[in-house]
Design an enzyme around this catalytic site. Structure first.
Site, PDB file in Angstrom:
ATOM      1  N   HIS A 103       0.835  -1.208   0.000  1.00 31.06           N
ATOM      2  CA  HIS A 103       0.000   0.000   0.000  1.00 31.06           C
ATOM      3  C   HIS A 103       0.858   1.242   0.000  1.00 31.06           C
ATOM      4  O   HIS A 103       1.971   1.263   0.523  1.00 31.06           O
ATOM      5  CB  HIS A 103      -0.982   0.013   1.182  1.00 31.06           C
ATOM      6  CG  HIS A 103      -0.340  -0.158   2.531  1.00 31.06           C
ATOM      7  ND1 HIS A 103       0.038  -1.387   3.015  1.00 31.06           N
ATOM      8  CD2 HIS A 103      -0.026   0.738   3.493  1.00 31.06           C
ATOM      9  CE1 HIS A 103       0.565  -1.233   4.216  1.00 31.06           C
ATOM     10  NE2 HIS A 103       0.546   0.046   4.533  1.00 31.06           N
ATOM     11  N   HIS A 105       0.591   5.274   1.037  1.00 31.57           N
ATOM     12  CA  HIS A 105      -0.147   6.287   1.797  1.00 31.57           C
ATOM     13  C   HIS A 105      -0.081   7.609   1.035  1.00 31.57           C
ATOM     14  O   HIS A 105       1.017   8.074   0.703  1.00 31.57           O
ATOM     15  CB  HIS A 105       0.511   6.547   3.155  1.00 31.57           C
ATOM     16  CG  HIS A 105       0.565   5.384   4.080  1.00 31.57           C
ATOM     17  ND1 HIS A 105      -0.251   5.269   5.180  1.00 31.57           N
ATOM     18  CD2 HIS A 105       1.363   4.282   4.105  1.00 31.57           C
ATOM     19  CE1 HIS A 105       0.044   4.157   5.847  1.00 31.57           C
ATOM     20  NE2 HIS A 105       1.029   3.541   5.207  1.00 31.57           N
TER      21      HIS A 105
HETATM   22  P1  AMP Z   1       1.694   0.522   7.383  1.00 33.49           P
HETATM   23  O1  AMP Z   1       2.486   0.870   8.603  1.00 33.49           O
HETATM   24  O2  AMP Z   1       2.201   1.229   6.161  1.00 33.49           O
HETATM   25  O3  AMP Z   1       1.557  -0.977   7.194  1.00 33.49           O
HETATM   26  O4  AMP Z   1       0.283   1.161   7.637  1.00 33.49           O
HETATM   27  C1  AMP Z   1      -0.907   0.459   7.782  1.00 33.49           C
HETATM   28  C2  AMP Z   1      -1.989   1.505   7.793  1.00 33.49           C
HETATM   29  O5  AMP Z   1      -3.229   0.846   7.718  1.00 33.49           O
HETATM   30  C3  AMP Z   1      -2.019   2.385   9.052  1.00 33.49           C
HETATM   31  O6  AMP Z   1      -1.892   3.746   8.660  1.00 33.49           O
HETATM   32  C4  AMP Z   1      -3.368   2.081   9.660  1.00 33.49           C
HETATM   33  O7  AMP Z   1      -3.961   3.226  10.224  1.00 33.49           O
HETATM   34  C5  AMP Z   1      -4.155   1.579   8.472  1.00 33.49           C
HETATM   35  N1  AMP Z   1      -5.247   0.667   8.764  1.00 33.49           N
HETATM   36  C6  AMP Z   1      -5.257  -0.393   9.597  1.00 33.49           C
HETATM   37  N2  AMP Z   1      -6.442  -1.012   9.567  1.00 33.49           N
HETATM   38  C7  AMP Z   1      -7.220  -0.337   8.689  1.00 33.49           C
HETATM   39  C8  AMP Z   1      -8.556  -0.487   8.214  1.00 33.49           C
HETATM   40  N3  AMP Z   1      -9.346  -1.469   8.639  1.00 33.49           N
HETATM   41  N4  AMP Z   1      -9.029   0.396   7.309  1.00 33.49           N
HETATM   42  C9  AMP Z   1      -8.233   1.407   6.865  1.00 33.49           C
HETATM   43  N5  AMP Z   1      -6.965   1.600   7.269  1.00 33.49           N
HETATM   44  C10 AMP Z   1      -6.461   0.741   8.176  1.00 33.49           C
END
Ligand code: AMP
Length: 138
Positions: A103, A105
């Site tokens: 993903h 951001h």
């Molecule tokens: P990362 O550290 O790049 O793996 O970030 C994972 C991101 O996913 C974080 O910014 C979380 O806030 C986000 N996240 C976790 N669960 C969900 C969810 N159910 N829907 C949307 N975002 C999420």
């Protein structure tokens, strides 16, 4: 590196097993709001096909994601009257990754406004309104 685990939360979102605030989708990618937004409009772009992170991504997955990132980033600029965009991608736990489906951001940014710390749940009504604002600007 571990194998892709199809029980990760973004795979569940893609299968419709848990809800999300959708911003955009096409055949190859899906964009939805981060529920712990570090900026107003913080959203995530993911490929629809399995991929753990940047390290196992195919050129086609990366190209599709970047095409969507470009579209959504421009919509964010409009929707939030932003001054710029920060794009983040974390790979593996040591790189800051918590959800193991590739993903990107997208953060709309304003001059002099720092991003908020990670890990605080947002207001769902506000996040829903932000998703609609970005979608309307696409
Ligand atoms: P990362 O550290 O790049 O793996 O970030 C994972 C991101 O996913 C974080 O910014 C979380 O806030 C986000 N996240 C976790 N669960 C969900 C969810 N159910 N829907 C949307 N975002 C999420």
């Amino acid at each position: 590196m571990s194998a892709y685990d199809d029980q990760n939360i973004f795979a569940k979102i893609l299968r419709g097993e848990i809800p999300s605030f959708k911003v955009y989708e096409d055949d190859e990618t899906f964009c939805f709001m981060d529920i712990m937004p570090r900026s107003d409009g913080h959203c995530l772009v993911i490929p629809k096909t399995p991929c753990r992170n940047l390290l196992d991504a195919t050129p086609a997955q990366l190209a599709a994601c970047m095409t969507t990132v470009n579209k959504v980033a421009n919509a964010c600029m409009k929707a939030f009257d932003a001054d710029g965009i920060s794009l983040q991608q974390f790979s593996e736990a040591a790189g800051g990754q918590e959800v193991f489906h590739l993903h990107f951001h997208i953060h709309p940014r304003h001059e002099g406004v720092p991003m908020r710390p990670a890990g605080t749940m947002g207001d769902m009504d506000v996040i829903k309104a932000h998703a609609a604002a970005i979608a309307a600007a696409l």
